[in-house]
Design a protein around this motif. Structure first.
Motif, mmCIF file in Angstrom:
data_model
loop_
_atom_site.group_PDB
_atom_site.id
_atom_site.type_symbol
_atom_site.label_atom_id
_atom_site.label_comp_id
_atom_site.label_asym_id
_atom_site.label_seq_id
_atom_site.Cartn_x
_atom_site.Cartn_y
_atom_site.Cartn_z
ATOM 1 N N ASP A 1 30.369 -32.591 -5.233
ATOM 2 C CA ASP A 1 31.437 -32.282 -6.181
ATOM 3 C C ASP A 1 32.375 -31.217 -5.629
ATOM 4 O O ASP A 1 33.582 -31.241 -5.912
ATOM 5 C CB ASP A 1 30.841 -31.819 -7.515
ATOM 6 C CG ASP A 1 30.334 -32.987 -8.353
ATOM 7 O OD1 ASP A 1 30.908 -34.087 -8.242
ATOM 8 O OD2 ASP A 1 29.379 -32.798 -9.116
ATOM 9 N N VAL B 1 40.124 -31.484 -13.459
ATOM 10 C CA VAL B 1 39.033 -31.944 -14.318
ATOM 11 C C VAL B 1 39.108 -31.208 -15.651
ATOM 12 O O VAL B 1 39.513 -30.045 -15.718
ATOM 13 C CB VAL B 1 37.650 -31.742 -13.664
ATOM 14 C CG1 VAL B 1 37.545 -32.563 -12.389
ATOM 15 C CG2 VAL B 1 37.373 -30.286 -13.376
ATOM 16 N N THR C 1 34.148 -32.706 -18.110
ATOM 17 C CA THR C 1 33.744 -33.005 -16.738
ATOM 18 C C THR C 1 33.198 -31.758 -16.061
ATOM 19 O O THR C 1 32.194 -31.809 -15.333
ATOM 20 C CB THR C 1 34.933 -33.561 -15.942
ATOM 21 O OG1 THR C 1 35.430 -34.737 -16.590
ATOM 22 C CG2 THR C 1 34.533 -33.894 -14.517
ATOM 23 N N ARG D 1 29.660 -31.264 -17.184
ATOM 24 C CA ARG D 1 28.717 -32.210 -16.590
ATOM 25 C C ARG D 1 28.391 -31.849 -15.140
ATOM 26 O O ARG D 1 27.252 -32.031 -14.697
ATOM 27 C CB ARG D 1 29.275 -33.636 -16.667
ATOM 28 C CG ARG D 1 29.246 -34.234 -18.061
ATOM 29 C CD ARG D 1 29.474 -35.730 -18.030
ATOM 30 N NE ARG D 1 30.824 -36.067 -17.575
ATOM 31 C CZ ARG D 1 31.899 -36.105 -18.366
ATOM 32 N NH1 ARG D 1 31.781 -35.811 -19.652
ATOM 33 N NH2 ARG D 1 33.071 -36.438 -17.881
ATOM 34 N N MET D 2 29.355 -31.325 -14.403
ATOM 35 C CA MET D 2 29.093 -30.982 -13.005
ATOM 36 C C MET D 2 28.533 -29.574 -12.825
ATOM 37 O O MET D 2 28.210 -29.167 -11.713
ATOM 38 C CB MET D 2 30.347 -31.175 -12.139
ATOM 39 C CG MET D 2 31.486 -30.257 -12.438
ATOM 40 S SD MET D 2 32.872 -30.439 -11.221
ATOM 41 C CE MET D 2 33.199 -32.186 -11.263
#
Length: 233
Positions: A151, A162, A166, A169-170
């Motif tokens: 990522d 992002v 998002t 989530r990362m």
């Protein structure tokens, strides 16, 4: 441009330059460092004014450094790295409240904080690649540690933006809420000595100097080679 307000056990530090989306100059970086490390508050809440976190490095300051040559570029990068390192190693727990855009050095500023909390309106992007540069305030060191190599490469090489979901989530942020400061207050409700020791223990194995030195050298070479691109900006 740096406002501070002490509210009980939380020091609120606000980047307050909304006309430039809270972009950071050399003097602002020094003021920011003093604001974060110069407090006895167990928790610092760091945020930006008027719907933006930070656009990162002030473009005029980057242009001035480029015009003055490699030594000035290195000094500019080192100043930013030093501020990020001071935030990361501060005795206080530093909570970033990101509302609106965080770009470039703004992402690196958030990465230096202990906890990152976004509102649903937050967005993140490492945009340096679009102008032939990259985030050099410790971003190449911290970003892969936080989100993983894949990522980190995706964000850095694409320059894509992002959203908060998002980012959650990362692992770029830990929470998404309309009230990021409430997280700082939640942390501050705990024993201050425990907070300090826990932060010290979790951060104990962090070694930034080698990675930051490589980052600084690469940035100086890139910006010195294209200094003319910034003239008259």
């Amino acid at each position: 441009m740096i406002r501070t307000e002490d509210r009980g056990d939380v020091r609120v530090v606000t980047l307050d330059r909304p006309e430039r989306r809270n972009a950071l100059t050399l003097s602002a970086l020094a003021d920011l460092e003093r604001a974060v490390v110069g407090t006895d508050s167990p928790v610092v809440y760091l945020t930006g004014a008027d719907g933006a976190f930070s656009a990162g490095a002030d473009f005029d300051a980057v242009g001035e450094a480029a015009a003055d040559g490699p030594e000035a570029i290195e000094a500019f990068v080192e100043r930013g790295q030093r501020t990020m390192r001071a935030i990361e190693t501060a005795e206080s727990v530093v909570v970033a409240g990101v509302d609106g855009p965080a770009r470039g050095g703004g992402v690196e500023l958030a990465l230096a904080c202990d906890i990152r909390v976004a509102t649903p309106r937050a967005t993140f992007a490492e945009t340096g690649v679009s102008i032939g540069l990259f985030g050099a305030w410790g971003g190449t060191v911290r970003l892969p540690e936080v989100v993983g190599t894949g990522d980190a490469l995706d964000l850095s090489l694409s320059g894509r933006t992002v959203d908060a979901g998002t980012a959650l989530r990362m692992g770029l942020v830990q929470r998404v809420t309309e009230d990021p400061r409430s997280v700082a207050e939640e942390v501050a409700a705990n024993d201050p000595d425990s907070l300090r020791v826990l932060k010290e223990l979790v951060r104990a194995d962090d070694d930034r100097e080698d990675g930051e030195a490589r980052e600084r050298e690469a940035f100086v070479e890139l910006l010195a080679a294209r200094a003319g691109d910034f003239s008259g900006q």
